[in-house]
Scaffold this motif. Structure first.
Motif, PDB file in Angstrom:
ATOM      1  N   SER A  56      22.128  -5.819  11.038  1.00 47.00           N
ATOM      2  CA  SER A  56      21.067  -5.534  12.004  1.00 47.00           C
ATOM      3  C   SER A  56      20.157  -6.742  12.195  1.00 47.00           C
ATOM      4  CB  SER A  56      20.265  -4.298  11.574  1.00 47.00           C
ATOM      5  OG  SER A  56      19.685  -4.462  10.307  1.00 47.00           O
ATOM      6  N   ILE A  57      19.917  -7.512  11.121  1.00 51.10           N
ATOM      7  CA  ILE A  57      19.125  -8.740  11.247  1.00 51.10           C
ATOM      8  C   ILE A  57      19.859  -9.766  12.108  1.00 51.10           C
ATOM      9  CG2 ILE A  57      18.241 -10.747   9.991  1.00 51.10           C
ATOM     10  CD1 ILE A  57      17.598  -8.857   7.659  1.00 51.10           C
ATOM     11  N   GLY A  63      20.355 -11.926  19.413  1.00 48.47           N
ATOM     12  CA  GLY A  63      20.102 -11.302  20.704  1.00 48.47           C
ATOM     13  C   GLY A  63      21.304 -10.572  21.268  1.00 48.47           C
ATOM     14  N   LEU A  64      22.001  -9.838  20.416  1.00 48.67           N
ATOM     15  CA  LEU A  64      23.216  -9.132  20.845  1.00 48.67           C
ATOM     16  C   LEU A  64      22.950  -7.663  21.185  1.00 48.67           C
ATOM     17  CD1 LEU A  64      25.792 -10.658  18.338  1.00 48.67           C
ATOM     18  CD2 LEU A  64      25.800 -10.921  20.838  1.00 48.67           C
ATOM     19  N   GLU A  65      21.695  -7.317  21.396  1.00 48.31           N
ATOM     20  CA  GLU A  65      21.367  -5.912  21.668  1.00 48.31           C
ATOM     21  C   GLU A  65      22.061  -5.365  22.904  1.00 48.31           C
ATOM     22  OE1 GLU A  65      17.562  -7.496  19.576  1.00 48.31           O
ATOM     23  OE2 GLU A  65      19.158  -8.262  20.890  1.00 48.31           O
ATOM     24  N   GLU A 146      29.329 -16.525  23.060  1.00 44.98           N
ATOM     25  CA  GLU A 146      29.112 -16.555  24.505  1.00 44.98           C
ATOM     26  C   GLU A 146      28.102 -15.505  24.959  1.00 44.98           C
ATOM     27  OE1 GLU A 146      32.837 -16.136  26.441  1.00 44.98           O
ATOM     28  OE2 GLU A 146      33.709 -17.942  25.538  1.00 44.98           O
ATOM     29  N   HIS A 147      27.807 -14.550  24.093  1.00 41.71           N
ATOM     30  CA  HIS A 147      26.903 -13.461  24.471  1.00 41.71           C
ATOM     31  C   HIS A 147      25.580 -13.510  23.710  1.00 41.71           C
ATOM     32  CE1 HIS A 147      30.271 -11.844  26.700  1.00 41.71           C
ATOM     33  NE2 HIS A 147      31.019 -12.014  25.614  1.00 41.71           N
ATOM     34  N   HIS A 148      25.343 -14.598  22.991  1.00 40.18           N
ATOM     35  CA  HIS A 148      24.057 -14.760  22.316  1.00 40.18           C
ATOM     36  C   HIS A 148      22.946 -14.962  23.337  1.00 40.18           C
ATOM     37  CE1 HIS A 148      26.043 -16.396  18.348  1.00 40.18           C
ATOM     38  NE2 HIS A 148      26.363 -15.160  18.611  1.00 40.18           N
ATOM     39  N   ARG A 149      21.753 -14.597  22.950  1.00 39.17           N
ATOM     40  CA  ARG A 149      20.598 -14.846  23.811  1.00 39.17           C
ATOM     41  C   ARG A 149      20.340 -16.341  23.918  1.00 39.17           C
ATOM     42  NH1 ARG A 149      16.022 -16.312  20.888  1.00 39.17           N
ATOM     43  NH2 ARG A 149      16.214 -15.992  18.628  1.00 39.17           N
ATOM     44  N   THR A 321      14.609 -20.345  19.460  1.00 41.05           N
ATOM     45  CA  THR A 321      13.348 -19.621  19.592  1.00 41.05           C
ATOM     46  C   THR A 321      13.430 -18.292  18.846  1.00 41.05           C
ATOM     47  OG1 THR A 321      14.130 -18.581  21.636  1.00 41.05           O
ATOM     48  CG2 THR A 321      12.846 -20.637  21.843  1.00 41.05           C
ATOM     49  N   PRO A 322      12.278 -17.700  18.529  1.00 43.96           N
ATOM     50  CA  PRO A 322      12.296 -16.382  17.896  1.00 43.96           C
ATOM     51  C   PRO A 322      12.873 -15.335  18.844  1.00 43.96           C
ATOM     52  CG  PRO A 322      10.134 -17.418  17.705  1.00 43.96           C
ATOM     53  CD  PRO A 322      10.916 -18.217  18.683  1.00 43.96           C
ATOM     54  N   PRO A 323      13.436 -14.269  18.302  1.00 43.21           N
ATOM     55  CA  PRO A 323      13.892 -13.187  19.172  1.00 43.21           C
ATOM     56  C   PRO A 323      12.708 -12.422  19.739  1.00 43.21           C
ATOM     57  CG  PRO A 323      14.082 -12.527  16.886  1.00 43.21           C
ATOM     58  CD  PRO A 323      13.670 -13.978  16.881  1.00 43.21           C
TER      59      PRO A 323
END
Length: 341
Positions: A56-57, A63-65, A146-149, A321-323
């Motif tokens: 979860s962390i 940023g995979l939400e 490829e799907h990271h924020r 950057t921070p999430p």
């Protein structure tokens, strides 16, 4: 998971963890039959579990939400399975299951091992893909890149992987699993052997972190995630319940400051539910705590005090950057965390 009688302690001596997980992987090329595909998979966790907490962390930091939905089980389970008792009607709203066991049986009708979190479930089929927690977070970093924020940190950078892997081996063997080797030891000799091994490694970690902010390199990596989820459970659970009582975390200056530094970093402390953590260990492990009484303490305000670790340099997210804050549906209840104070 416990056996059918709910027993965890090995009366013969040393605790041995069953590490035979479902090793299917979700990859870019889909070589195991499960390609990376946003929206297809659901990550099922319990906030109580340190192994699930890692995933979860990492999902938050990267940023995979939007790419991987999150299902949250309650803090306790029986000998059969984790359950979705936090959801309306006691069913996961996406999978429709009452028990995580149903996802395992959907793929392996005669699945013989414990039903564990974290688990990644294929939503179209309702079948579990993997519960291999060490590989899972590595794949979230590499296969899902490829799907990271935008601004996601590099948690497993190529030039540091060998050192990260080495540190992780020590930490898993002696600390992450070491606290369980203490808590589930069935003889005095087995307990003392595990205790000595645990605190030898804790001293090694204190020495390593005395002069550097993070475990490997000058940014947060996979290694920090894996150590943090044990440290954050130390005083609420492991110190007393598992008899890891040479010192509380608050009495180990370097590791206490290090843990506070991470707790106050977005993506770490905002995943921690102290109520779920305590309820799980004290209610489920009835062979250690027969009454099921959950301790009221410890006080949590100290987690928000200054840690001073920024003086060691380092950049938590490197060039990233921070999430952003957690999604509303994923926020830890305010009464379960000091972050709401």
């Amino acid at each position: 998971m416990a056996d059918e009688g709910g027993k965890y302690v090995n009366p013969g001596g040393e605790f041995s963890r069953d590490q035979n997980y479902i090793t299917t992987r979700i990859t870019r090329d889909g070589r195991d039959g499960y390609p990376v595909e946003p929206g297809r998979y659901r990550l099922v966790v319990s906030r109580a579990c340190p192994w699930a907490n890692r995933s979860s962390i990492v999902r938050r930091l990267l940023g995979l939400e939007d790419a991987i939905s999150l299902g949250i089980c309650g803090p306790t389970h029986d000998a059969r399975s984790w359950t979705f008792d936090l959801d309306p009607g006691g069913r996961d709203p996406v999978l429709g299951y009452e028990r995580l066991q149903e996802a395992f049986f959907a793929r392996f009708p005669d699945y013989p091992r414990g039903i564990t979190v974290p688990a990644l479930v294929d939503v179209p089929t309702g079948a579990v893909v993997t519960n291999d927690f060490p590989q899972m977070t590595i794949d979230l970093s590499l296969e899902w890149a490829e799907h990271h924020r935008e601004g996601a940190p590099l948690l497993y950078p190529e030039h540091l992987r060998e050192e990260i892997d080495e540190v992780n081996r020590h930490v898993f063997r002696d600390v992450n699993n070491g606290v369980y080797r203490c808590g589930f030891a069935g003889t005095q000799q087995a307990y003392e052997k595990a205790y000595d091994r645990l605190f030898h490694r804790m001293d090694w970690l204190s020495e390593r972190l005395a002069g550097q902010r993070y475990l490997v390199g000058d940014t947060i990596t996979e290694a920090d995630v894996r150590l943090f989820t044990t440290l954050v459970r130390w005083d609420p659970v492991y110190h007393g319940h598992f008899k890891c009582n040479r010192q509380k975390l608050t009495e180990m200056p370097v590791l206490w400051a290090y843990a506070r530094d991470l707790f106050q970093t977005p993506g770490f402390g905002d995943t921690i539910d102290f109520d779920h953590i305590k309820r799980h260990y004290y209610e489920v492990h009835r062979d250690i705590n027969p009454t099921g009484v959950v301790p009221k303490g410890p006080e949590l305000d100290g987690w928000l005090t200054p840690h001073g670790r920024e003086e060691l340099g380092g950049r938590p997210f490197g060039d990233g950057t921070p999430p952003p804050p957690p999604r509303p549906a994923e926020v830890v209840p305010p009464e379960h965390t000091p972050l709401a104070a």
